[in-house]
Scaffold this motif. Structure first.
Motif, PDB file in Angstrom:
ATOM      1  N   ALA A   1      -1.343  -1.602 -15.558  1.00 51.62           N
ATOM      2  CA  ALA A   1      -1.777  -1.778 -14.175  1.00 51.62           C
ATOM      3  C   ALA A   1      -2.813  -0.723 -13.793  1.00 51.62           C
ATOM      4  O   ALA A   1      -2.997   0.291 -14.474  1.00 51.62           O
ATOM      5  CB  ALA A   1      -0.570  -1.691 -13.247  1.00 51.62           C
ATOM      6  N   SER A   2      -3.491  -0.951 -12.678  1.00 53.24           N
ATOM      7  CA  SER A   2      -4.477   0.007 -12.181  1.00 53.24           C
ATOM      8  C   SER A   2      -3.767   1.291 -11.770  1.00 53.24           C
ATOM      9  O   SER A   2      -2.561   1.299 -11.517  1.00 53.24           O
ATOM     10  CB  SER A   2      -5.194  -0.580 -10.966  1.00 53.24           C
ATOM     11  N   PRO A   3      -4.491   2.431 -11.686  1.00 54.55           N
ATOM     12  CA  PRO A   3      -3.855   3.697 -11.282  1.00 54.55           C
ATOM     13  C   PRO A   3      -3.134   3.588  -9.941  1.00 54.55           C
ATOM     14  O   PRO A   3      -2.066   4.183  -9.769  1.00 54.55           O
ATOM     15  CB  PRO A   3      -5.044   4.663 -11.212  1.00 54.55           C
ATOM     16  N   THR A   4      -3.679   2.821  -8.996  1.00 52.55           N
ATOM     17  CA  THR A   4      -3.021   2.666  -7.702  1.00 52.55           C
ATOM     18  C   THR A   4      -1.679   1.973  -7.844  1.00 52.55           C
ATOM     19  O   THR A   4      -0.671   2.394  -7.268  1.00 52.55           O
ATOM     20  CB  THR A   4      -3.908   1.861  -6.738  1.00 52.55           C
ATOM     21  N   ASP A   5      -1.635   0.916  -8.641  1.00 52.39           N
ATOM     22  CA  ASP A   5      -0.392   0.175  -8.823  1.00 52.39           C
ATOM     23  C   ASP A   5       0.642   0.950  -9.627  1.00 52.39           C
ATOM     24  O   ASP A   5       1.821   0.594  -9.629  1.00 52.39           O
ATOM     25  CB  ASP A   5      -0.678  -1.171  -9.508  1.00 52.39           C
ATOM     26  N   ARG A   6       0.224   2.011 -10.344  1.00 54.67           N
ATOM     27  CA  ARG A   6       1.185   2.793 -11.122  1.00 54.67           C
ATOM     28  C   ARG A   6       1.850   3.891 -10.296  1.00 54.67           C
ATOM     29  O   ARG A   6       2.726   4.585 -10.788  1.00 54.67           O
ATOM     30  CB  ARG A   6       0.484   3.411 -12.343  1.00 54.67           C
ATOM     31  N   ASN A   7       1.459   4.038  -9.022  1.00 55.03           N
ATOM     32  CA  ASN A   7       2.009   5.103  -8.183  1.00 55.03           C
ATOM     33  C   ASN A   7       3.278   4.652  -7.461  1.00 55.03           C
ATOM     34  O   ASN A   7       3.363   4.639  -6.241  1.00 55.03           O
ATOM     35  CB  ASN A   7       0.970   5.558  -7.152  1.00 55.03           C
ATOM     36  N   CYS A   8       4.304   4.258  -8.206  1.00 56.90           N
ATOM     37  CA  CYS A   8       5.559   3.863  -7.565  1.00 56.90           C
ATOM     38  C   CYS A   8       6.307   5.108  -7.090  1.00 56.90           C
ATOM     39  O   CYS A   8       6.116   6.203  -7.615  1.00 56.90           O
ATOM     40  CB  CYS A   8       6.412   3.034  -8.511  1.00 56.90           C
ATOM     41  N   THR A   9       7.141   4.958  -6.081  1.00 51.18           N
ATOM     42  CA  THR A   9       7.793   6.116  -5.455  1.00 51.18           C
ATOM     43  C   THR A   9       9.314   6.091  -5.554  1.00 51.18           C
ATOM     44  O   THR A   9       9.962   6.991  -5.037  1.00 51.18           O
ATOM     45  CB  THR A   9       7.416   6.203  -3.966  1.00 51.18           C
ATOM     46  N   ALA A  10       9.911   5.089  -6.179  1.00 48.06           N
ATOM     47  CA  ALA A  10      11.370   4.937  -6.223  1.00 48.06           C
ATOM     48  C   ALA A  10      11.914   4.782  -4.800  1.00 48.06           C
ATOM     49  O   ALA A  10      11.171   4.608  -3.852  1.00 48.06           O
ATOM     50  CB  ALA A  10      12.015   6.101  -6.961  1.00 48.06           C
ATOM     51  N   TRP A  11      13.246   4.837  -4.637  1.00 46.61           N
ATOM     52  CA  TRP A  11      13.850   4.609  -3.328  1.00 46.61           C
ATOM     53  C   TRP A  11      13.666   5.827  -2.428  1.00 46.61           C
ATOM     54  O   TRP A  11      13.693   6.968  -2.898  1.00 46.61           O
ATOM     55  CB  TRP A  11      15.327   4.288  -3.490  1.00 46.61           C
TER      56      TRP A  11
ATOM     57  N   GLU B   1      12.410  -5.632  -7.697  1.00 43.83           N
ATOM     58  CA  GLU B   1      11.362  -5.923  -8.673  1.00 43.83           C
ATOM     59  C   GLU B   1      10.232  -6.736  -8.047  1.00 43.83           C
ATOM     60  O   GLU B   1      10.476  -7.744  -7.375  1.00 43.83           O
ATOM     61  CB  GLU B   1      11.961  -6.706  -9.844  1.00 43.83           C
ATOM     62  N   LYS B   2       8.997  -6.268  -8.261  1.00 38.86           N
ATOM     63  CA  LYS B   2       7.798  -7.002  -7.847  1.00 38.86           C
ATOM     64  C   LYS B   2       7.187  -7.695  -9.055  1.00 38.86           C
ATOM     65  O   LYS B   2       7.152  -7.145 -10.142  1.00 38.86           O
ATOM     66  CB  LYS B   2       6.768  -6.062  -7.216  1.00 38.86           C
TER      67      LYS B   2
ATOM     68  N   GLY C   1       3.780  -1.003  -6.947  1.00 37.43           N
ATOM     69  CA  GLY C   1       2.655  -1.851  -7.297  1.00 37.43           C
ATOM     70  C   GLY C   1       3.147  -3.100  -8.010  1.00 37.43           C
ATOM     71  O   GLY C   1       4.343  -3.322  -8.182  1.00 37.43           O
ATOM     72  N   ASP C   2       2.213  -3.945  -8.434  1.00 41.08           N
ATOM     73  CA  ASP C   2       2.597  -5.167  -9.143  1.00 41.08           C
ATOM     74  C   ASP C   2       3.267  -4.823 -10.476  1.00 41.08           C
ATOM     75  O   ASP C   2       2.994  -3.791 -11.089  1.00 41.08           O
ATOM     76  CB  ASP C   2       1.361  -6.034  -9.391  1.00 41.08           C
ATOM     77  N   ASN C   3       4.154  -5.717 -10.922  1.00 40.29           N
ATOM     78  CA  ASN C   3       4.891  -5.542 -12.182  1.00 40.29           C
ATOM     79  C   ASN C   3       5.650  -4.214 -12.215  1.00 40.29           C
ATOM     80  O   ASN C   3       5.639  -3.503 -13.225  1.00 40.29           O
ATOM     81  CB  ASN C   3       3.948  -5.616 -13.385  1.00 40.29           C
TER      82      ASN C   3
ATOM     83  N   THR D   1       9.886   2.173 -12.537  1.00 36.78           N
ATOM     84  CA  THR D   1       9.103   1.910 -13.738  1.00 36.78           C
ATOM     85  C   THR D   1       7.955   0.985 -13.365  1.00 36.78           C
ATOM     86  O   THR D   1       8.058   0.200 -12.413  1.00 36.78           O
ATOM     87  CB  THR D   1       9.962   1.241 -14.828  1.00 36.78           C
ATOM     88  N   ASN D   2       6.853   1.065 -14.111  1.00 40.46           N
ATOM     89  CA  ASN D   2       5.714   0.200 -13.811  1.00 40.46           C
ATOM     90  C   ASN D   2       5.018  -0.230 -15.087  1.00 40.46           C
ATOM     91  O   ASN D   2       5.293   0.273 -16.179  1.00 40.46           O
ATOM     92  CB  ASN D   2       4.736   0.891 -12.850  1.00 40.46           C
ATOM     93  N   ASP D   3       4.102  -1.158 -14.928  1.00 41.91           N
ATOM     94  CA  ASP D   3       3.342  -1.702 -16.047  1.00 41.91           C
ATOM     95  C   ASP D   3       2.239  -0.723 -16.427  1.00 41.91           C
ATOM     96  O   ASP D   3       1.360  -0.430 -15.610  1.00 41.91           O
ATOM     97  CB  ASP D   3       2.751  -3.054 -15.636  1.00 41.91           C
ATOM     98  N   PRO D   4       2.241  -0.179 -17.638  1.00 40.17           N
ATOM     99  CA  PRO D   4       1.203   0.795 -18.022  1.00 40.17           C
ATOM    100  C   PRO D   4      -0.207   0.191 -18.023  1.00 40.17           C
ATOM    101  O   PRO D   4      -1.188   0.925 -18.007  1.00 40.17           O
ATOM    102  CB  PRO D   4       1.636   1.228 -19.431  1.00 40.17           C
TER     103      PRO D   4
END
Length: 211
Positions: free
Chosen positions: A50-60, A145-146, A73-75, A45-48
């Motif tokens: 955040a910038s598009p780059t920071d929203r590209n989380c990949t899970a484990w 968590e970041k 990304g952050d948050n 999950t990410n902070d909506p």
């Protein structure tokens, strides 16, 4: 432990050399694919905001010898969830390493919604933790968590081994040692090959000198 109960028998037998048994559990130490013995899923999950780059989380992410918390990304948060039922009291043991911003980015382990372990720090060496478990159904979460800013080191958690004991009263078979390890008869785990030796196949009873 170190033995198995053949189907149709009422007497346990020692595991042969080159194999091991926990005596009613599972140890996951290879991460080429998600384990089939227990239900597993991962998501992030990410902070909506955040910038598009920071929203590209990949899970484990699977990595052969370990599983890592992936890009965040952050948050952001990354979850590894496992669900299982213990027929008796047992334990959870895991071996992990965390290379993140000290004090602010961290891993937390939850069992049935209760926090049972947490760790944070920079460049930690491999650490082993054991959590006792009661019999019955359980939901397990590894949560990384970041916080809202900064990256540090690998910026991730790596888990090399997860062991869940208490899934059955006895194992019906023994598990083969992975390449690079070996075991003697009646073993509860496989040992790494000593320096300058190697085993290249599953089920090695001994290691050979390197060519």
């Amino acid at each position: 432990e170190g033995s198995y109960l053949p189907i149709g028998s009422d007497q346990c037998q020692p595991c042969a050399a080159g194999s091991f048994s926990l005596g009613g559990g599972v140890r996951i130490s290879r991460w080429d694919e998600w384990p089939t013995q227990i239900a597993t899923q991962t998501f992030c999950t990410n902070d909506p905001r955040a910038s598009p780059t920071d929203r590209n989380c990949t899970a484990w992410q699977l990595n052969g010898t370990s599983v890592n918390s992936g890009y965040l990304g952050d948050n952001s948060k990354s979850y590894l969830e496992m669900s299982f039922v213990l027929v008796r009291a047992g334990h959870l043991t895991f071996n992990f390493k965390q290379d993140t911003e000290v004090y602010y980015d961290y891993m937390t382990v939850f069992v049935d919604g209760n926090k049972v372990y947490s760790a944070r720090g920079v460049g930690l060496s491999w650490t082993t933790a054991t959590i006792p478990l009661t019999g019955g159904p359980h939901s397990l979460y590894f949560n990384f968590e970041k916080d809202f800013s900064r990256s540090w080191g690998k910026d991730m958690v790596e888990i090399k081994m997860i062991e869940i004991e208490g899934l059955s009263y006895a194992d019906s078979s023994c598990s083969l040692c992975h390449p690079g390890t070996y075991s003697n008869q009646g073993s509860t785990e496989c040992s790494p090959c000593p320096e300058n030796t190697v085993s290249t196949s599953f089920g090695a009873e001994a290691c050979m000198d390197c060519p």
